[in-house]
Structure formats: structure tokens, C-alpha cells
Design a protein around this motif. Structure first.
Motif, mmCIF file in Angstrom:
data_model
loop_
_atom_site.group_PDB
_atom_site.id
_atom_site.type_symbol
_atom_site.label_atom_id
_atom_site.label_comp_id
_atom_site.label_asym_id
_atom_site.label_seq_id
_atom_site.Cartn_x
_atom_site.Cartn_y
_atom_site.Cartn_z
ATOM 1 N N TRP A 1 0.838 -1.192 0.000
ATOM 2 C CA TRP A 1 0.000 0.000 0.000
ATOM 3 C C TRP A 1 0.879 1.251 0.000
ATOM 4 C CZ3 TRP A 1 -0.596 3.795 3.848
ATOM 5 C CH2 TRP A 1 -1.632 4.710 3.618
ATOM 6 N N LEU A 2 1.950 1.243 0.807
ATOM 7 C CA LEU A 2 2.893 2.373 0.791
ATOM 8 C C LEU A 2 3.493 2.548 -0.598
ATOM 9 C CD1 LEU A 2 4.798 1.833 4.172
ATOM 10 C CD2 LEU A 2 3.117 3.624 3.647
ATOM 11 N N GLN B 1 2.082 1.699 -3.362
ATOM 12 C CA GLN B 1 1.001 2.234 -4.193
ATOM 13 C C GLN B 1 0.862 3.739 -3.992
ATOM 14 O OE1 GLN B 1 -2.754 0.266 -3.556
ATOM 15 N NE2 GLN B 1 -3.932 2.021 -4.287
ATOM 16 N N MET B 2 0.951 4.193 -2.745
ATOM 17 C CA MET B 2 0.762 5.607 -2.447
ATOM 18 C C MET B 2 1.889 6.469 -2.999
ATOM 19 S SD MET B 2 -2.118 5.544 -1.080
ATOM 20 C CE MET B 2 -2.290 7.247 -0.610
ATOM 21 N N THR B 3 3.032 5.854 -3.303
ATOM 22 C CA THR B 3 4.179 6.621 -3.799
ATOM 23 C C THR B 3 4.545 6.265 -5.234
ATOM 24 O OG1 THR B 3 5.713 4.980 -2.895
ATOM 25 C CG2 THR B 3 5.140 6.855 -1.484
ATOM 26 N N ALA C 1 0.400 1.146 -8.411
ATOM 27 C CA ALA C 1 -0.662 0.425 -7.711
ATOM 28 C C ALA C 1 -0.729 -1.039 -8.125
ATOM 29 C CB ALA C 1 -2.018 1.093 -7.983
ATOM 30 N N SER D 1 -7.032 -3.955 3.347
ATOM 31 C CA SER D 1 -7.027 -2.531 3.695
ATOM 32 C C SER D 1 -7.925 -2.247 4.895
ATOM 33 C CB SER D 1 -7.453 -1.682 2.495
ATOM 34 O OG SER D 1 -8.741 -2.066 2.060
#
Length: 195
Positions: free
Chosen positions: A165-166, A168-170, A173, A187
Motif C-alpha cells: 500500500w505504501l 502504491q501511495m508513492t 498500484a 485494507s
């Protein structure tokens, strides 16, 4: 036994027998023909040196008999053996823990993202789950399907989802989405666990 395990066992045999002989060479009488064929294959990778005519003549004089074949490790062979014997291995699970673990197969980009995540453990407020770094270090790659294999606890699975997820956030995805498709969307668990 996998191909790399066979290669390491042959390199180890060459090293031991060469050291025991004193002159560094493993002679034709010290290895089975099947192992000699494997040594010939390792020569193609630069890990082993086969004795040339002059070396065989010198060895024949030392042995008092004709030496038709001899081999020894090259510097690359020594380094490969040292690295192969030191690389992390998946530890056998203590009795009863197998039921608590799930096989997870990650594509190379997922594994790369996971390595970044465990590498940042001392900088994160929500660090990787206990034992995850060890599982990542001991993971094996099935080159046939191009997947990294890990055996993870539910807590480690949730931690992997968080690391992806980290990622994906940076940036991408794809890795997190693939993990959610194959192993379930975690999630909600992550959000509840961090409240």
C-alpha cells in the motif's frame, strides 16, 4: 536437489578434495564420472579450471600414475561457494506452525517493493511484522514461474499488504492490486488495526 544445490555440492567436493591433496587439484580417481560431467559444465561458467596437458603431466609425476583428468576451483568458484554456503535459507518451521502460515508467491516487482519496506523498518512508525524481514531474506525464487515464495503468518500477510500500500501511495498500484486479488483485500484490517 535443485541445480544450484548440485553445483554447490560439486564445488564443495572439489574444494575439500583439492585442499586435502595439498596441490589444489581434484584428480580423476576422486570424483565419479557423473560429477566430472558436472564439473565440465561448471567450467563453462568460469567456476572451475580443468587441468591442461602440462598440469596433468606434472600431476602424473607426483602421483606416479597417469592422471587423465583434474580440476580445481577458480577464484569465481571459491567466491560462489562461499556465498552459496552463507546465503539465507528458509528455516524449517517448528512443529505446529505450518498451519498458521500461508504460501505467498510474489512477482519480482512486488518482492522489490517488499524489500524496500523491510529495509526501512527503523524509520517507519508502523514497522514490518515480526519475522517478516527474515522471511524476505530467506525467500526462494522459483525461476520457472518467476515468483518469490514466502510462508507468512496472518500478521506478516497484513504487513506485506501495508508495505505494498505504501508502494502504491508513492508510485505503482499494480503490486498492491495484484496482492489484494490473489490474497484478499487487507485494507480494512489495516485501517482498523491503526486506529
Amino acid at each position: 536437489m535443485r541445480g544450484w544445490e548440485r553445483a554447490l555440492s560439486v564445488l564443495e567436493a572439489l574444494c575439500e578434495r583439492g585442499q586435502a591433496a595439498g596441490q589444489g587439484w581434484t584428480l580423476d580417481t576422486e570424483l565419479l564420472p557423473a560429477h566430472q560431467q558436472q564439473v565440465n559444465a561448471l567450467e563453462n561458467h568460469g567456476l572451475v579450471e580443468l587441468a591442461g596437458r602440462e598440469d596433468r603431466a606434472e600431476l602424473s609425476a607426483l602421483e606416479g600414475r597417469p592422471v587423465r583428468w583434474a580440476a580445481r576451483l577458480t577464484s569465481y568458484g571459491h567466491d560462489t561457494l562461499a556465498y552459496g554456503c552463507s546465503r539465507p535459507r528458509a528455516e524449517p518451521l517448528p512443529g505446529g506452525e505450518e498451519a498458521d502460515r500461508q504460501l505467498v508467491e510474489l512477482i519480482p516487482s512486488q518482492m522489490a517493493a517488499l524489500r524496500v519496506f523491510v529495509g526501512l523498518a527503523d524509520q517507519l512508525r508502523v514497522p514490518p511484522a515480526d519475522g517478516l524481514a527474515g522471511q524476505v531474506g530467506a525467500a526462494s525464487c522459483d525461476h520457472g514461474i518467476k515468483r518469490w515464495r514466502l510462508y507468512l503468518t496472518p500478521e506478516q500477510m497484513e504487513s506485506v499488504a501495508y508495505g505494498l500500500w505504501l508502494h502504491q501511495m508513492t508510485g505503482s498500484a499494480a503490486e498492491a492490486n495484484r496482492f489484494a486479488r490473489e490474497y484478499g483485500d487487507r485494507s480494512e484490517e489495516r485501517r482498523v488495526g491503526n486506529e
